[in-house]
Design an enzyme around this catalytic site. Structure first.
Site, PDB file in Angstrom:
ATOM      1  N   THR A  84      -3.114   0.010  -2.064  1.00 43.00           N
ATOM      2  CA  THR A  84      -4.543   0.035  -1.752  1.00 43.00           C
ATOM      3  C   THR A  84      -5.404  -0.382  -2.932  1.00 43.00           C
ATOM      4  OG1 THR A  84      -4.158   1.802  -0.152  1.00 43.00           O
ATOM      5  CG2 THR A  84      -6.406   1.514  -0.919  1.00 43.00           C
ATOM      6  N   THR A 160       0.282   4.644  -3.681  1.00 44.92           N
ATOM      7  CA  THR A 160       0.409   6.041  -4.102  1.00 44.92           C
ATOM      8  C   THR A 160       1.639   6.752  -3.547  1.00 44.92           C
ATOM      9  OG1 THR A 160      -1.023   6.787  -2.285  1.00 44.92           O
ATOM     10  CG2 THR A 160      -2.077   6.297  -4.404  1.00 44.92           C
ATOM     11  N   ASP A 161       2.216   6.269  -2.452  1.00 45.56           N
ATOM     12  CA  ASP A 161       3.309   7.011  -1.816  1.00 45.56           C
ATOM     13  C   ASP A 161       4.478   7.274  -2.758  1.00 45.56           C
ATOM     14  OD1 ASP A 161       1.851   7.086   0.480  1.00 45.56           O
ATOM     15  OD2 ASP A 161       3.326   6.084   1.749  1.00 45.56           O
ATOM     16  N   LYS A 237       2.682  13.575  -6.118  1.00 46.22           N
ATOM     17  CA  LYS A 237       1.674  13.485  -5.068  1.00 46.22           C
ATOM     18  C   LYS A 237       1.804  14.726  -4.192  1.00 46.22           C
ATOM     19  CE  LYS A 237      -0.247  10.406  -1.534  1.00 46.22           C
ATOM     20  NZ  LYS A 237      -0.141   9.117  -0.823  1.00 46.22           N
TER      21      LYS A 237
END
Length: 418
Positions: A84, A160-161, A237
């Site tokens: 993203t 980010t995953d 995360k």
């Protein structure tokens, strides 16, 4: 028929002539007629196409900014792997495109001009759920090249995953004197709540600091007041969508970075760089990919472990319950792994806290069967560390190193405020 060609299109009762233009719909041909008007024609209605004159496909793009380097600022390379934070939105089509030339970055985030001299480079363009160990190696190689070519800090734009996996991998693979900052975004740049711009500004600022090591930088809270800099082997995360999804685990963040004032406030001791060795980079990118991460659950069958052993796996991380336990019914599988020289190590699925396999008989028996306690290591970090160790050391030495701190992944004691 290509964009730029001058064509004649024959329909049932009429003809159109003009220059072929880009079309947002693959079933429609758009031409610009000599009158200046554009017309879109359904391909199914076209009886014949005659190319009257071949044209050069037009090149679209903004003119270069031709920015000069500011000698008072550091040179920072931003490497994009996708995700993203590494994209811009085409509002005509809704498509998302990588936006990581230096000019793209400056146009999107002009504040960067006051922070550093920026160089942008795309090394991958993938969703982070598609990250592979071989891409970690590619990223490490790109980091080395940039540093040897004069980069004084590295920012890696990442989805980010799986960003915490990559941060962990680079922590073990790259030894350099410059800061390596991984940055992502939870909200895309077309959304009013996007965190992309502020995260990039703060990440570039962090990359100009006189520190070394691998870090993750993301929003520190749900608002826009501060970003947190986390150590690459102590971050995870912890939320699927919040902007402050990344948290330091069993440790406080390294620093707070204000993306508006550019002030960096250190919260604990940091590794200082040696400027005399700023271009020196040592890589160790050997990885054993036959390593698995298994979550322990009530009723877990030993056949699961046997499956991995029989398929050539060299190491297993068990994410155990509590202080590092498995059901006794799983012991048979652990014995089978041990008999076949498969290294088995234990983390805890509680995330916070540390493994202590000396408290209860279950843990002590697991240790007697050769299971290595991973102290306060995160499961994802232990998984990557085991890949690194088995890729570089013989079984016995890898087993000894698994419980030793190599890249900040183990704390001797845990701050209870974390």
């Amino acid at each position: 028929m290509d964009i730029g060609d001058f064509v004649k299109l024959e329909l049932e009762n009429t003809t159109y002539s003009g220059t072929v233009m880009p079309s947002l719909n693959e079933d429609t041909v758009v031409i610009k007629m000599k009158s200046g008007y554009n017309v879109g024609i359904d391909k199914k209605k076209i009886k014949n196409i005659e190319i009257l004159e071949s044209g050069d496909k037009p090149k679209y793009g903004l003119p270069p900014l031709n920015l000069e380097k500011n000698p008072k600022l550091k040179n920072i390379s931003i490497l994009s792997t996708g995700g993203t934070v590494a994209s811009r939105v085409d509002y005509k089509t809704g498509a998302v495109h990588p936006a990581f030339t230096a000019d793209d970055l400056i146009r999107a985030v002009p504040e960067l001009m006051d922070v550093a001299n920026i160089k942008g480079k795309v090394i991958l363009n993938i969703l982070s759920e598609n990250m592979l160990p071989k891409y970690w190696v590619m990223t490490a190689d790109a980091i080395k090249e940039e540093i040897e070519n004069g980069a004084e800090g590295i920012v890696i734009a990442h989805g980010t995953d799986t960003m915490h996996y990559t941060a962990s991998a680079l922590s073990f693979m790259v030894n350099s004197e410059v800061p390596i900052i991984l940055v992502g975004a939870q909200r895309s740049s077309d959304r009013p709540s996007s965190d992309a711009a502020l995260n990039i500004i703060a990440a570039v600022k962090a990359a100009t600091e006189p520190i070394k090591g691998v870090y993750v930088l993301m929003h520190g809270e749900t608002g826009d007041t501060v970003c947190h800099l986390h150590e690459g082997t102590k971050v995870r995360k912890l939320h699927s969508s919040r902007r402050d999804a990344f948290k330091s685990v069993n440790e406080t963040p390294i620093a707070e970075v204000n993306p508006f004032t550019k002030k960096v406030t250190y919260l604990r001791e940091v590794k200082s760089q040696d400027r005399s060795k700023i271009k020196e980079v040592v890589l160790n990118t050997n990885l054993e990919e036959k390593v698995a991460l298994i979550k322990v659950y009530p009723g877990i069958d030993s056949e699961i472990l046997k499956f991995y052993v029989d398929n050539g796996y060299k190491g297993i991380i068990l994410e155990g319950t509590g202080l590092g336990h498995t059901p006794e019914t799983f012991f048979e599988g652990i014995d089978y792994a041990n008999e076949n020289n498969v290294l088995v190590a234990m983390t805890t699925q509680t995330i916070n806290g540390r493994v202590n396999m000396n408290v209860y008989s279950n843990g002590r028996e697991l240790q007697a069967k050769g299971v290595i306690p991973c102290e306060d290591m995160l499961s994802e970090v232990a998984f990557v560390k085991l890949m690194h160790l088995l890729g570089n050391y013989e079984f016995k030495e890898a087993k000894e190193l698994m419980s030793k701190n190599i890249a900040g992944e183990i704390n001797e004691s845990i701050n209870l405020e974390c």
